[in-house]
Design a protein around this motif. Structure first.
Motif, PDB file in Angstrom:
ATOM      1  N   LYS A 119       0.841  -1.203   0.000  1.00 46.49           N
ATOM      2  CA  LYS A 119       0.000   0.000   0.000  1.00 46.49           C
ATOM      3  C   LYS A 119       0.872   1.247   0.000  1.00 46.49           C
ATOM      4  O   LYS A 119       1.750   1.383   0.843  1.00 46.49           O
ATOM      5  CB  LYS A 119      -0.844   0.034   1.292  1.00 46.49           C
ATOM      6  CG  LYS A 119      -2.199  -0.625   1.188  1.00 46.49           C
ATOM      7  CD  LYS A 119      -3.181  -0.082   2.241  1.00 46.49           C
ATOM      8  CE  LYS A 119      -2.653   0.104   3.644  1.00 46.49           C
ATOM      9  NZ  LYS A 119      -2.923  -0.949   4.608  1.00 46.49           N
ATOM     10  N   PRO A 120       0.626   2.188  -0.923  1.00 43.12           N
ATOM     11  CA  PRO A 120       1.394   3.439  -0.873  1.00 43.12           C
ATOM     12  C   PRO A 120       1.138   4.171   0.451  1.00 43.12           C
ATOM     13  O   PRO A 120       0.019   4.131   0.974  1.00 43.12           O
ATOM     14  CB  PRO A 120       0.834   4.248  -2.050  1.00 43.12           C
ATOM     15  CG  PRO A 120       0.098   3.289  -2.907  1.00 43.12           C
ATOM     16  CD  PRO A 120      -0.351   2.164  -2.037  1.00 43.12           C
ATOM     17  N   ALA A 149      11.791   2.644  -9.571  1.00 42.45           N
ATOM     18  CA  ALA A 149      10.422   2.598 -10.092  1.00 42.45           C
ATOM     19  C   ALA A 149       9.400   2.461  -8.959  1.00 42.45           C
ATOM     20  O   ALA A 149       8.395   3.178  -8.941  1.00 42.45           O
ATOM     21  CB  ALA A 149      10.277   1.450 -11.086  1.00 42.45           C
ATOM     22  N   VAL A 150       9.663   1.583  -7.989  1.00 37.36           N
ATOM     23  CA  VAL A 150       8.678   1.431  -6.913  1.00 37.36           C
ATOM     24  C   VAL A 150       8.606   2.704  -6.064  1.00 37.36           C
ATOM     25  O   VAL A 150       7.534   3.076  -5.588  1.00 37.36           O
ATOM     26  CB  VAL A 150       8.918   0.177  -6.019  1.00 37.36           C
ATOM     27  CG1 VAL A 150       8.720  -1.090  -6.813  1.00 37.36           C
ATOM     28  CG2 VAL A 150      10.282   0.202  -5.355  1.00 37.36           C
ATOM     29  N   CYS A 151       9.738   3.389  -5.910  1.00 37.63           N
ATOM     30  CA  CYS A 151       9.714   4.655  -5.156  1.00 37.63           C
ATOM     31  C   CYS A 151       8.942   5.720  -5.926  1.00 37.63           C
ATOM     32  O   CYS A 151       8.191   6.500  -5.346  1.00 37.63           O
ATOM     33  CB  CYS A 151      11.121   5.128  -4.837  1.00 37.63           C
ATOM     34  SG  CYS A 151      11.973   4.046  -3.678  1.00 37.63           S
ATOM     35  N   ASP A 152       9.143   5.739  -7.247  1.00 37.09           N
ATOM     36  CA  ASP A 152       8.401   6.697  -8.078  1.00 37.09           C
ATOM     37  C   ASP A 152       6.893   6.444  -8.003  1.00 37.09           C
ATOM     38  O   ASP A 152       6.092   7.361  -8.160  1.00 37.09           O
ATOM     39  CB  ASP A 152       8.860   6.633  -9.543  1.00 37.09           C
ATOM     40  CG  ASP A 152      10.266   7.188  -9.721  1.00 37.09           C
ATOM     41  OD1 ASP A 152      10.768   7.819  -8.767  1.00 37.09           O
ATOM     42  OD2 ASP A 152      10.868   6.987 -10.800  1.00 37.09           O
ATOM     43  N   GLU A 153       6.508   5.181  -7.743  1.00 35.93           N
ATOM     44  CA  GLU A 153       5.076   4.864  -7.604  1.00 35.93           C
ATOM     45  C   GLU A 153       4.551   5.213  -6.222  1.00 35.93           C
ATOM     46  O   GLU A 153       3.406   4.919  -5.885  1.00 35.93           O
ATOM     47  CB  GLU A 153       4.851   3.356  -7.836  1.00 35.93           C
ATOM     48  CG  GLU A 153       4.968   2.912  -9.280  1.00 35.93           C
ATOM     49  CD  GLU A 153       5.122   1.386  -9.388  1.00 35.93           C
ATOM     50  OE1 GLU A 153       4.535   0.669  -8.554  1.00 35.93           O
ATOM     51  OE2 GLU A 153       5.852   0.942 -10.291  1.00 35.93           O
ATOM     52  N   GLY A 154       5.422   5.781  -5.371  1.00 27.60           N
ATOM     53  CA  GLY A 154       4.970   6.194  -4.043  1.00 27.60           C
ATOM     54  C   GLY A 154       5.042   5.100  -2.996  1.00 27.60           C
ATOM     55  O   GLY A 154       4.474   5.216  -1.911  1.00 27.60           O
ATOM     56  N   LEU A 155       5.757   4.016  -3.317  1.00 23.36           N
ATOM     57  CA  LEU A 155       5.831   2.899  -2.374  1.00 23.36           C
ATOM     58  C   LEU A 155       7.098   2.925  -1.527  1.00 23.36           C
ATOM     59  O   LEU A 155       7.314   2.051  -0.688  1.00 23.36           O
ATOM     60  CB  LEU A 155       5.750   1.574  -3.147  1.00 23.36           C
ATOM     61  CG  LEU A 155       4.440   1.350  -3.906  1.00 23.36           C
ATOM     62  CD1 LEU A 155       4.586   0.232  -4.931  1.00 23.36           C
ATOM     63  CD2 LEU A 155       3.320   1.024  -2.927  1.00 23.36           C
TER      64      LEU A 155
END
Lengths: 244, 639
Positions: B300-301, B341-347
C-alpha cells in the motif's frame, strides 16, 4: 543542535598553533562529525575566513585518512569507530568539544588537523610484505590455511593505518600498527620465510622514525577503530625475541 | 584529424589471442629496463599493482597519489569480492563462462577479446594475492571459500569478510613499498597530476602540484600510466571517496586521448539513503547482502507502519516477483531501476520515500544470527553507525547511488590510449565492462591490468618505439606548467560569492536528474543548457580562499570541479547521441514492453570515442565497431 568547538589552528609545521573558538549552530544528529565540520567550513568560507584543514577521503571508515582528537580521545567517544563514521547523535545539544590533531614527533602537523603519517609507509617498506613478484605464485589452494588461522590473520590485517594508536599512546609508540602487520603476515604459512627478518627490520625502523617504546598501557587498543587487539604486540615481541 | 581506433586485437581463436599477442611482443633486454622511466599516476589496485610489477621487472618508476599514502586509494573501499574462474566449487564455472557472463552483463558493448583475456587472467590474480598473504575467507578444510555475487549463478567470488578491496589493495601496497625500499619506485604522496606533456605525438611526462606546498613540478619519462580511477564524483553524491576525481584523465583527453562511452555510469542498488542536504557522500552496502537479504516495499502506498508490523501478504518482494529465476540477485542496473520505479510509484520507505527495505529476518531465522554476523558483521555495524538503526532487528533501508563508471579513456588491446605512450588501466579506462559492470569484476580488472597485462604491453611499446631523451626544461614542459599555473591563479582570483561545494552539489543534482538512472532526449538537452550556464556562473562567482602555495583543500576541490563541469557536458552529449538503451544507459524512449533496456545493435554496436577539438568546440565522435563472434547478442533476460 548547537555545539561549542575549540579547534587547533596551525598554519604550517613550523608555525605555532593555538585553539580557536567556533560555534557550530547548524549541527544535526544525522550528520557525521566531518559533515558537521564541512558545514562549519562552508560558513567560514562565506565569511572570508580560512576553512579548517582536515584529512578525509572514503568517509566510510576504511581508508584511514581521517582522524583527530575529540576531547582528548582519538577518533572521539565511540569505540571501534573512525571520526568519519562518528555521527552527531553521539553528542548532546550544548556540548563543548576540543578538537586537536594527532600529536607525535613522528607525525608532524601539516596544517590545522592534518598531519604527515608517511613514517607508517616507511615501516611497511622496511619489511611489512611477503616477497612474491607478480607471476611467481602457486595455485591458491596449494596453500591450505585452517579457517581459525585465516580469521586471526584477518583480524590483524584489518588495520587501516590511521595513526590513532600512536596519538593515544603516552609514548607515541607505533607498536600496535607494527605488531598488526607482523601478526598478520607471521600467522600465515606464506609469511614464514621472511618472518625473522621482517620483525627485526620493522621494529628497528619504528625506533628510527622516533616512535616511542611500548609499555603495555593499552590506550592504543582502546581507541583503535578496527579494534585490533594488544595480542598483536605480544606476538611481535615474541617474534622479536626469537629472531634476535 | 583522423583517428586510429584500431583495437590491435590479434587474429585467431579467442582462447589463443593473449598467448599469441604475448609471443609476438618484442621484449626489452633485462639489462636495459632500468634505463626506462615510467610514471604511474594513481596507487590503487591498478596503479599500485602496475607500479610494483614494473619495478619488479627492473624499470625505474615514479608513482603519484593525491592521498597522504598509497594505501588510501579508493580501491580500499570495495567490500564484496573478486571474481575468478577457478571452479573450486565444482559448480560448472569456467573461463568461458566468466567471459560469457561478463559480455552479457555488459549488454554487448565491450570488446570480446579483452573480456576473454580478463577471464583467463582472473585465476592468476587469486594465486598472486594468496601468495602475498591476502587473508581470503577459508573453509574448515583450509581451502579458499567462495560466494555467489550479483548476476552470477556460480560461486566464483573470493572475499575477505566485507573488506576484500582493502586486503587486495594492502597486498599491492606492500608489494609497492617493497619496491620503494629497493629504490626502484619513488613515491609521491599528496601530489596531484594536473597536466600531461606530449612531445612529438608521444606522452613524455606530466606536470604535478605538490598539495602541501603548492609547488608545480614537471616529470619526464618514456611512458605515462594513468590508474586514476573513475569519475563518479561528477554527480557530487556517489559512493566514491571525497577526493576521487576525473582531472588526470580529463586533462589527458584535452591533450588528445579519446574518451570512450562517458555516459556509461553505474548505479549501485544497495546504498544507504540520503538523509539531508549536508550529505557529503553516499555509503555503499555491499551487493553480497542481496545473497541473504530480501528486497521489498509495502503493497500500500504511504503505509506508515514500522516494517516489522507489516504482515507478509501486505509486502511486495518486487524483484522476486518480477524475476523469478534471479530474484534479488539480478544485475545492478536492473535492481536499481526497479528500486527507483517502486519509489516513483509512491511505495518507497523512510522519511523522504526514497528507499526500499533489505530484510534479513528470513536469513537470520534460517541460518542464525552468528552466521549472518560472520558474513556481514562489519556491514551491519557500518549501517548502524550511520543510521542509528540495528539491521539485526529492523530491515535495512537502501536506495541506489552512483558507484562506478564503465566509461573512461579509450584504450587498445595493449591498454594504450590514442596518445602513444599513454597507458590507461583500471576504472580510468573503458575497456572490459561494456555498458554495465558485474559485481566483483572491478577488482579483477584493476589487478589484471596492473599485475599481468600492462607490464608486458608497456615493454612491447618501449622496445618498438624510438624515444629521444627529453628533459623537463623543454618548451613543452614549460608551456604545460604555465597552463597549470594559469588555471590555479584564475580560480583564486575570482573571489565570488559561492563556495566550490555549492556549485559541485548543484552540478551533481542536474546530472542525477537528467543523466542518471534513466535519461531522455528532452532532459539531456535541458541538462546541457543548465550545465553550461552553471559553468559560466562557476568561473565568475566561485570563492576560493587562500593562496597557491598553501595546503589549500578548497583549491584542490575547485580544480577538480572545473573539470567535472566539462566532463558532465560530454556525458550528456554521449547519452544524447546513443539513441538506444543498453546496460546502465537507459534511455526512456527505448525500452521493451516490460520496461527492459532495448538495444539497437544495427546502429549502436560500437564504442563511442570522443575527441577533444578545442574549448567551446563540439567534440568529435569516432566509433570503434564491436563484433561478437562468440557470444551472440541477445536481449538480456533475468526472468
Amino acid at each position: 543542535m548547537r555545539l561549542t568547538l575549540h579547534i587547533w589552528r596551525q598554519k604550517g609545521p613550523k608555525e605555532p598553533g593555538r585553539m580557536v573558538h567556533y560555534e557550530a549552530r547548524n549541527a544535526n544528529p544525522d550528520m557525521s562529525f566531518l559533515e558537521m565540520l564541512d558545514v562549519l567550513n562552508e560558513e567560514l568560507t562565506l565569511k572570508g575566513e580560512d576553512p579548517v584543514a582536515f584529512d578525509s577521503d572514503c568517509r566510510e571508515g576504511i581508508c584511514g585518512m581521517c582522524g583527530f582528537m575529540i576531547n582528548g580521545v582519538a577518533h572521539g567517544p565511540r569505540r571501534g569507530t573512525t571520526v568519519c563514521q562518528l555521527h552527531m547523535r553521539k553528542f548532546k545539544d550544548g556540548d563543548v568539544l576540543y578538537i586537536e590533531p594527532w600529536r607525535a614527533r613522528a607525525f608532524p602537523v601539516i596544517k590545522d588537523l592534518a598531519v604527515n603519517r608517511t613514517a607508517f609507509d616507511r615501516i611497511i617498506a622496511a619489511g611489512g610484505y611477503i616477497s612474491v613478484p607478480a607471476g611467481s605464485a602457486p595455485d591458491g589452494n596449494t596453500i591450505l590455511i585452517p579457517k581459525p588461522v585465516a580469521e586471526q590473520a584477518m583480524d590483524a590485517a584489518a588495520c587501516i593505518g590511521c595513526g590513532a594508536c600512536v596519538a593515544a599512546c603516552p609514548n607515541a609508540s607505533a607498536a600496535l600498527f607494527t605488531g598488526a602487520k607482523i601478526a598478520h603476515l607471521g600467522l600465515l604459512p606464506q609469511g614464514q620465510p621472511e618472518r625473522d627478518q621482517r620483525v627485526l627490520k620493522m621494529v628497528a625502523h619504528s625506533t628510527l622514525e622516533q616512535f616511542g617504546s611500548c609499555t603495555n598501557i593499552g590506550e592504543c587498543e582502546a581507541v583503535c577503530p578496527k579494534e585490533i587487539k594488544l595480542e598483536v604486540i605480544a606476538r611481535m615481541n615474541r617474534d622479536f625475541i626469537k629472531a634476535s | 584529424m583522423s583517428m586510429d581506433l584500431s583495437s590491435r586485437v590479434p587474429s585467431g581463436a579467442i582462447e589463443r589471442l593473449w598467448d599469441k599477442a604475448r609471443f609476438e611482443m618484442k621484449l626489452v633486454n633485462p639489462a636495459n629496463k632500468r634505463k626506462y622511466n615510467i610514471l604511474v599516476v594513481g596507487s590503487g589496485l591498478a596503479g599500485g599493482s602496475a607500479a610494483a610489477s614494473l619495478a619488479e621487472l627492473g624499470y625505474n618508476v615514479k608513482c603519484f597519489c593525491f592521498q597522504d599514502s598509497a594505501r588510501r586509494a579508493h580501491s580500499i573501499a570495495a567490500q564484496g569480492g573478486i571474481n575468478a574462474a577457478k571452479n573450486y566449487q565444482n559448480d560448472g564455472d569456467s573461463i568461458y563462462r566468466l567471459f560469457y557472463d561478463t559480455v552479457k552483463g555488459g549488454d554487448f558493448r565491450s570488446r570480446e577479446a579483452n573480456v576473454y583475456r580478463l577471464a583467463q587472467i582472473s585465476v592468476n590474480i587469486i594465486d598472486q594475492c594468496v601468495a602475498q598473504g591476502v587473508p581470503f575467507a577459508r573453509e574448515y578444510g583450509g581451502t579458499l571459500a567462495n560466494r555467489s555475487f550479483g548476476g552470477a549463478q556460480v560461486s566464483r567470488t573470493f572475499y575477505a569478510r566485507g573488506q576484500t578491496g582493502q586486503q587486495l589493495l594492502l597486498g599491492a601496497y606492500q608489494a609497492l613499498e617493497r619496491q620503494v625500499d629497493a629504490g626502484r619506485v619513488k613515491m609521491f604522496p599528496r601530489t596531484e597530476m594536473l597536466g600531461l606533456v606530449v612531445i612529438d605525438g608521444k606522452a613524455r611526462g606530466i606536470v604535478t602540484r605538490d598539495l602541501v606546498n603548492g609547488k608545480i613540478e614537471s616529470h619526464a619519462a618514456d611512458a605515462v600510466v594513468l590508474g586514476t580511477g573513475g569519475y563518479g564524483n561528477v554527480y557530487y553524491l556517489s559512493t566514491n571517496a571525497r577526493g576521487s576525481n576525473c582531472t588526470a584523465i580529463w586533462r589527458a583527453y584535452k591533450h588528445g586521448a579519446a574518451f570512450a562511452n562517458p555516459c556509461f555510469t553505474q548505479i549501485h542498488p544497495t546504498c544507504i539513503p540520503v538523509s539531508g542536504d549536508y550529505q557529503s557522500k553516499l555509503t555503499l552496502m555491499s551487493e553480497s547482502l542481496r545473497n541473504d537479504g530480501r528486497i521489498w516495499v509495502p503493497l500500500k502506498p504511504g503505509d506508515q507502519r514500522p516494517p516489522n508490523e507489516i504482515p507478509e501478504p501486505e509486502r511486495d518482494y518486487f524483484l522476486e516477483r518480477r524475476y523469478p529465476s534471479f530474484g534479488n540477485l539480478v544485475p545492478r542496473d536492473v535492481a536499481s531501476r526497479n528500486c527507483k520505479a517502486v519509489c516513483d510509484e509512491g511505495l518507497g520507505v523512510g522519511n523522504n520515500g526514497l528507499g526500499v527495505y533489505l530484510d534479513f529476518a528470513d536469513a537470520i531465522k534460517r541460518l542464525g544470527v552468528a552466521v549472518i554476523r560472520e558474513r556481514y558483521g562489519n556491514l551491519f555495524d557500518m549501517y548502524e553507525r550511520i543510521t542509528g538503526e540495528d539491521p539485526y532487528k529492523v530491515p535495512m533501508r537502501i536506495y541506489p547511488a552512483i558507484h562506478y563508471t564503465m566509461g573512461g579513456l579509450w584504450v587498445d588491446y595493449s591498454l594504450m590510449s590514442t596518445v602513444p605512450g599513454l597507458f590507461v588501466i583500471g576504472e580510468a579506462n573503458f575497456s572490459d565492462h561494456g555498458a554495465n559492470r558485474l559485481g566483483a569484476s572491478a577488482l579483477m580488472q584493476g589487478l589484471a591490468d596492473g599485475y599481468f597485462i600492462l607490464p608486458y604491453t608497456i615493454g612491447e611499446y618501449l622496445a618498438r618505439t624510438k624515444l629521444d631523451k627529453v628533459q623537463t626544461d623543454y618548451a613543452e614542459f614549460k608551456r604545460e606548467e604555465s597552463e597549470v599555473e594559469t588555471i590555479t591563479k584564475r580560480l583564486l582570483s575570482i573571489r565570488g560569492e559561492r563556495t566550490v561545494t555549492s556549485f559541485h552539489r548543484e552540478l551533481g543534482k542536474v546530472l542525477w536528474d537528467y543523466c542518471g538512472m534513466s535519461r531522455n532526449a528532452v532532459g539531456l538537452k535541458l541538462a546541457l543548457g543548465k550545465i553550461r550556464e552553471l559553468r559560466e556562473g562557476y568561473w565568475h562567482n566561485v570563492d576560493v580562499l587562500g593562496g597557491p602555495e598553501d595546503f589549500n583543500q578548497a583549491l584542490e576541490h575547485a580544480g577538480r570541479v572545473a573539470d567535472f563541469f566539462e566532463l558532465a557536458e560530454l556525458m550528456c552529449i554521449d547519452a544524447l547521441d546513443r539513441n538506444e538503451s543498453c546496460g546502465a544507459h537507459f534511455r526512456e524512449e527505448y525500452q521493451t514492453p516490460d520496461n527492459e533496456a532495448l538495444r539497437d545493435d544495427q546502429r549502436y554496436c560500437y564504442v563511442a570515442a570522443w575527441v577533444f577539438k578545442g574549448a567551446n568546440q563540439p567534440p568529435e565522435l569516432h566509433a570503434e565497431p564491436l563484433k561478437f563472434e562468440y557470444v551472440r547478442p541477445t536481449q538480456r533476460s533475468y526472468k
